[in-house]
Design a protein around this motif. Structure first.
Motif, PDB file in Angstrom:
ATOM      1  N   VAL A   1     -13.302 103.205  38.358  1.00  0.00           N
ATOM      2  CA  VAL A   1     -12.332 103.480  39.421  1.00  0.00           C
ATOM      3  C   VAL A   1     -11.313 104.514  38.935  1.00  0.00           C
ATOM      4  O   VAL A   1     -11.061 105.525  39.590  1.00  0.00           O
ATOM      5  CB  VAL A   1     -11.622 102.160  39.829  1.00  0.00           C
ATOM      6  CG1 VAL A   1     -10.428 102.438  40.721  1.00  0.00           C
ATOM      7  CG2 VAL A   1     -12.608 101.209  40.505  1.00  0.00           C
TER       8      VAL A   1
ATOM      9  N   VAL B   1      -8.992  95.761  38.168  1.00  0.00           N
ATOM     10  CA  VAL B   1     -10.375  96.044  37.745  1.00  0.00           C
ATOM     11  C   VAL B   1     -10.541  97.113  36.664  1.00  0.00           C
ATOM     12  O   VAL B   1     -11.659  97.366  36.228  1.00  0.00           O
ATOM     13  CB  VAL B   1     -11.294  96.400  38.959  1.00  0.00           C
ATOM     14  CG1 VAL B   1     -11.269  95.308  40.010  1.00  0.00           C
ATOM     15  CG2 VAL B   1     -10.933  97.749  39.565  1.00  0.00           C
TER      16      VAL B   1
ATOM     17  N   GLU C   1     -15.222 108.119  56.994  1.00  0.00           N
ATOM     18  CA  GLU C   1     -15.895 107.094  56.189  1.00  0.00           C
ATOM     19  C   GLU C   1     -17.096 106.554  56.970  1.00  0.00           C
ATOM     20  O   GLU C   1     -16.960 106.182  58.136  1.00  0.00           O
ATOM     21  CB  GLU C   1     -14.910 105.959  55.854  1.00  0.00           C
ATOM     22  CG  GLU C   1     -15.530 104.699  55.284  1.00  0.00           C
ATOM     23  CD  GLU C   1     -16.385 104.937  54.040  1.00  0.00           C
ATOM     24  OE1 GLU C   1     -15.906 105.562  53.081  1.00  0.00           O
ATOM     25  OE2 GLU C   1     -17.579 104.506  54.045  1.00  0.00           O
TER      26      GLU C   1
ATOM     27  N   VAL D   1     -20.924 111.538  57.684  1.00  0.00           N
ATOM     28  CA  VAL D   1     -21.058 113.001  57.732  1.00  0.00           C
ATOM     29  C   VAL D   1     -22.482 113.367  57.293  1.00  0.00           C
ATOM     30  O   VAL D   1     -22.980 112.862  56.289  1.00  0.00           O
ATOM     31  CB  VAL D   1     -19.998 113.686  56.848  1.00  0.00           C
ATOM     32  CG1 VAL D   1     -20.181 115.201  56.863  1.00  0.00           C
ATOM     33  CG2 VAL D   1     -18.600 113.313  57.321  1.00  0.00           C
TER      34      VAL D   1
ATOM     35  N   ARG E   1     -13.005  88.925  41.932  1.00  0.00           N
ATOM     36  CA  ARG E   1     -12.336  89.879  41.027  1.00  0.00           C
ATOM     37  C   ARG E   1     -11.350  90.757  41.784  1.00  0.00           C
ATOM     38  O   ARG E   1     -10.332  91.177  41.251  1.00  0.00           O
ATOM     39  CB  ARG E   1     -13.371  90.789  40.347  1.00  0.00           C
ATOM     40  CG  ARG E   1     -14.205  90.095  39.331  1.00  0.00           C
ATOM     41  CD  ARG E   1     -14.689  91.018  38.252  1.00  0.00           C
ATOM     42  NE  ARG E   1     -15.618  92.045  38.687  1.00  0.00           N
ATOM     43  CZ  ARG E   1     -15.440  93.344  38.439  1.00  0.00           C
ATOM     44  NH1 ARG E   1     -14.378  93.759  37.786  1.00  0.00           N
ATOM     45  NH2 ARG E   1     -16.344  94.210  38.845  1.00  0.00           N
TER      46      ARG E   1
HETATM   47  C1  LIG Z   1     -20.727  96.430  41.890  1.00  0.00           C
HETATM   48  C2  LIG Z   1     -19.826  97.405  41.205  1.00  0.00           C
HETATM   49  C3  LIG Z   1     -18.812  96.935  40.382  1.00  0.00           C
HETATM   50  C4  LIG Z   1     -17.953  97.813  39.739  1.00  0.00           C
HETATM   51  N1  LIG Z   1     -16.937  97.314  38.973  1.00  0.00           N
HETATM   52  C5  LIG Z   1     -16.028  98.151  38.440  1.00  0.00           C
HETATM   53  C6  LIG Z   1     -14.888  97.648  37.728  1.00  0.00           C
HETATM   54  O1  LIG Z   1     -14.717  96.464  37.549  1.00  0.00           O
HETATM   55  N2  LIG Z   1     -13.978  98.544  37.239  1.00  0.00           N
HETATM   56  C7  LIG Z   1     -14.125  99.884  37.423  1.00  0.00           C
HETATM   57  O2  LIG Z   1     -13.239 100.633  37.017  1.00  0.00           O
HETATM   58  N3  LIG Z   1     -15.204 100.388  38.071  1.00  0.00           N
HETATM   59  C8  LIG Z   1     -16.150  99.560  38.589  1.00  0.00           C
HETATM   60  N4  LIG Z   1     -17.229 100.062  39.270  1.00  0.00           N
HETATM   61  C9  LIG Z   1     -17.384 101.529  39.392  1.00  0.00           C
HETATM   62  C10 LIG Z   1     -16.421 102.098  40.455  1.00  0.00           C
HETATM   63  O3  LIG Z   1     -16.341 101.239  41.551  1.00  0.00           O
HETATM   64  C11 LIG Z   1     -16.869 103.483  40.892  1.00  0.00           C
HETATM   65  O4  LIG Z   1     -16.906 104.304  39.722  1.00  0.00           O
HETATM   66  C12 LIG Z   1     -15.899 104.086  41.914  1.00  0.00           C
HETATM   67  O5  LIG Z   1     -15.833 103.280  43.060  1.00  0.00           O
HETATM   68  C13 LIG Z   1     -16.329 105.504  42.295  1.00  0.00           C
HETATM   69  O6  LIG Z   1     -15.464 105.966  43.287  1.00  0.00           O
HETATM   70  P1  LIG Z   1     -15.886 107.098  44.336  1.00  0.00           P
HETATM   71  O7  LIG Z   1     -14.728 107.241  45.255  1.00  0.00           O
HETATM   72  O8  LIG Z   1     -16.390 108.284  43.610  1.00  0.00           O
HETATM   73  O9  LIG Z   1     -17.154 106.506  45.117  1.00  0.00           O
HETATM   74  P2  LIG Z   1     -17.361 105.185  45.987  1.00  0.00           P
HETATM   75  O10 LIG Z   1     -16.442 104.098  45.622  1.00  0.00           O
HETATM   76  O11 LIG Z   1     -18.813 104.926  45.914  1.00  0.00           O
HETATM   77  O12 LIG Z   1     -16.987 105.647  47.453  1.00  0.00           O
HETATM   78  C14 LIG Z   1     -17.783 106.549  48.188  1.00  0.00           C
HETATM   79  C15 LIG Z   1     -17.469 106.383  49.663  1.00  0.00           C
HETATM   80  O13 LIG Z   1     -18.065 107.441  50.395  1.00  0.00           O
HETATM   81  C16 LIG Z   1     -18.653 106.928  51.578  1.00  0.00           C
HETATM   82  N5  LIG Z   1     -19.694 107.875  51.974  1.00  0.00           N
HETATM   83  C17 LIG Z   1     -20.806 108.229  51.283  1.00  0.00           C
HETATM   84  N6  LIG Z   1     -21.492 109.161  51.954  1.00  0.00           N
HETATM   85  C18 LIG Z   1     -20.807 109.396  53.098  1.00  0.00           C
HETATM   86  C19 LIG Z   1     -21.013 110.277  54.202  1.00  0.00           C
HETATM   87  N7  LIG Z   1     -22.076 111.082  54.260  1.00  0.00           N
HETATM   88  N8  LIG Z   1     -20.117 110.258  55.213  1.00  0.00           N
HETATM   89  C20 LIG Z   1     -19.026 109.455  55.169  1.00  0.00           C
HETATM   90  N9  LIG Z   1     -18.779 108.598  54.133  1.00  0.00           N
HETATM   91  C21 LIG Z   1     -19.658 108.583  53.119  1.00  0.00           C
HETATM   92  C22 LIG Z   1     -19.183 105.572  51.141  1.00  0.00           C
HETATM   93  O14 LIG Z   1     -19.408 104.729  52.261  1.00  0.00           O
HETATM   94  C23 LIG Z   1     -18.044 105.086  50.252  1.00  0.00           C
HETATM   95  O15 LIG Z   1     -17.049 104.442  51.001  1.00  0.00           O
HETATM   96  C24 LIG Z   1     -18.133  99.203  39.900  1.00  0.00           C
HETATM   97  C25 LIG Z   1     -19.168  99.699  40.709  1.00  0.00           C
HETATM   98  C26 LIG Z   1     -20.012  98.811  41.350  1.00  0.00           C
HETATM   99  C27 LIG Z   1     -21.118  99.346  42.217  1.00  0.00           C
END
Ligand SMILES: Cc1cc2nc3c(=O)[nH]c(=O)nc-3n(C[C@H](O)[C@H](O)[C@H](O)COP(=O)(O)OP(=O)(O)OC[C@H]3O[C@@H](n4cnc5c(N)ncnc54)[C@H](O)[C@@H]3O)c2cc1C
Length: 448
Positions: free
Chosen positions: A414, A79, A157, A200, A174
């Motif tokens: 990501v 991705v 989580e 949390v 994908r």
């Molecule tokens: C539909 C979609 C498609 C995408 N496609 C791409 C792509 O093709 N390529 C790419 O590089 N990027 C893509 N992105 C962007 C990418 O997925 C994000 O930038 C990335 O996942 C961010 O990572 P993160 O770990 O910061 O947050 P996230 O992936 O959002 O993870 C946050 C986690 O924290 C958990 N959480 C939140 N609050 C709490 C709490 N209070 N207690 C416990 N758990 C909690 C959530 O449940 C989640 O599991 C896409 C995003 C979306 C929405």
């Protein structure tokens, strides 16, 4: 749904290489002295080195090289926006076809999963105890890096399964969920403890209760869970107007067998509008077309300004998604049954009314305030993004609480969440080491 075979609608669009194809592709690499591909990768993966090992058939070594930099290669291989990053920088791309680095990374990681190529020697978990909140790319990266460095890590989580957007956002065609599960299993095998269904900020589970349990540091990798809505547009609360992320979450659950077809908010043959021009909009549009809809993406700017990855846009077009550029929805209009029936659109050619049964919004998201509102001392900016400092890298205004990924730097990708998390992991390690040292020499430290 003219372009898609309904039976196999959610089958993976791009199949990976077989061994012969992977080695043949790896052998094209020029192994440049100053590898541009590595410069193009935010986490500076040692691309020529793993490609070289692959070209000789040394898959174990190739995997070891990747593991030094990445905890999620099977995901990045699928991705990441390769065309803008590693592949976009490959010198072979100047006059011909760049090395297909994403597919090679995917091949090596999948081969490792299938064959269980190698097991790392892991240190005892004696350096300290770290809680990670959230298991998206940021949380998984912090957990993997710190576990490899001798920290005891527990991930909390809120959802039923780890992965964040990887599990609940990006569609199956994908990024198959089996791949997300195998990558999280590899992180679990590093000795990371996962506690799911643990939100949390609710039911007495808070940052303070985690410190009271004896964690030395806490990492927030909680992403941007609150989607932006169109409150100021008349009719935005009508039944039939909903969020793309909610739709994608439901379709993923449907594909997993956890929801019935009737629980997905979309009926066969409905006319769908997706508002937005990013990757979330492309995923919602391509998913809706797979569910049998007629889909139009409505984007307020021009095609050139659209932030979605070019290949995502091209695939959406080839699958039959239509696009309306420089167009905004001025009003959502109800039909006789009180639910959405039409939209008043402002287009470059003037205003017009168009029929829509569903509208999915994909116009951005921001962090939830569940943790910040239940914890003293974590400062956020006016949009709710967590403020962090340079030393120790990634620490918030609350001592011992760190943050990284989308919750800090706004929705990105990501690999950028991974990059931020890798740096924060080092900040956490330095902080916990210093904390232990001060305790060891008898310096009294206030409660966190
Ligand atoms: C539909 C979609 C498609 C995408 N496609 C791409 C792509 O093709 N390529 C790419 O590089 N990027 C893509 N992105 C962007 C990418 O997925 C994000 O930038 C990335 O996942 C961010 O990572 P993160 O770990 O910061 O947050 P996230 O992936 O959002 O993870 C946050 C986690 O924290 C958990 N959480 C939140 N609050 C709490 C709490 N209070 N207690 C416990 N758990 C909690 C959530 O449940 C989640 O599991 C896409 C995003 C979306 C929405």
């Amino acid at each position: 749904m003219s372009e898609i075979d309904e039976q196999n609608a959610f089958q993976v669009v791009h199949e990976g290489y077989n061994m012969h194809e992977a080695i043949e592709e790896a052998q094209r690499c020029l192994h440049c002295k100053i590898p541009q591909c590595k410069k193009g990768c935010p986490i500076e993966n040692d691309i020529p080195d793993f490609v070289h090992e692959l070209s000789k058939g040394n898959l174990g070594s190739a995997m070891q090289i990747i593991n030094n930099k990445s905890n999620l290669p099977a995901i990045c291989g699928r991705v990441c926006p390769h065309e803008k990053q590693c592949q976009g920088h490959c010198v072979l791309g100047k006059k011909g076809t760049p090395i297909q680095i994403g597919k090679l990374e995917q091949f090596i990681a999948d081969f490792d999963t299938k064959m269980q190529l190698r097991r790392e020697k892991l240190p005892q978990k004696t350096r300290g105890k770290v809680a990670v909140i959230g298991s998206g790319p940021a949380g998984l990266t912090v957990a993997g890096d710190l576990a490899r460095e001798g920290f005891a890590v527990t991930i909390f989580e809120g959802q039923a399964e780890p992965g964040g957007v990887l599990m609940y956002g990006i569609p199956e065609y994908r990024l198959p969920k089996v791949v997300v599960r195998s990558e999280t299993a590899k992180i679990e095998a590093l000795g990371v403890n996962f506690v799911c269904n643990a939100l949390v900020g609710e039911n007495g589970l808070t940052v303070d209760s985690l410190f009271a349990e004896g964690f030395d540091a806490i990492f927030m990798g909680t992403g941007t869970a609150v989607p932006q809505n169109m409150d100021s547009t008349p009719g935005s609360k009508l039944h039939g107007v909903s969020q793309s992320t909610y739709f994608l979450h439901n379709v993923n659950a449907f594909n997993e067998g956890a929801l019935g077809r009737d629980q997905v908010p979309l009926k066969d043959g409905e006319k769908v509008g997706v508002i937005g021009g990013g990757n979330v909009a492309m995923d919602a549009a391509r998913t809706a077309i797979r569910m049998g809809s007629d889909v139009t993406v409505i984007y307020r700017r021009t095609q050139e300004e659209m932030p979605a990855i070019q290949s995502e846009y091209e695939e959406a077009v080839s699958e039959g998604v239509k696009f309306q550029w420089e167009t905004t929805v001025e009003e959502f209009i109800a039909g006789k049954n009180g639910r959405l029936a039409e939209c008043r659109l402002k287009t470059p050619d003037g205003e017009r009314i168009e029929k829509f049964d569903r509208i999915y919004l994909a116009i951005g998201s921001r962090p939830a305030n569940r943790i910040v509102s239940t914890t003293e001392g974590i400062e956020v900016d006016e949009k709710g993004y967590v403020k962090v400092q340079e030393r120790p890298y990634g620490m918030t205004t609350r001592r011992g609480v760190f943050a990284g990924g989308d919750v800090v730097h706004r929705p990105q990708t990501v690999v950028l969440a991974m990059k931020a998390a890798k740096d924060v992991a080092q900040g956490i390690a330095q902080y916990v080491d210093a904390l232990k040292l001060m305790k060891d020499v008898g310096i009294k430290i206030e409660e966190q």
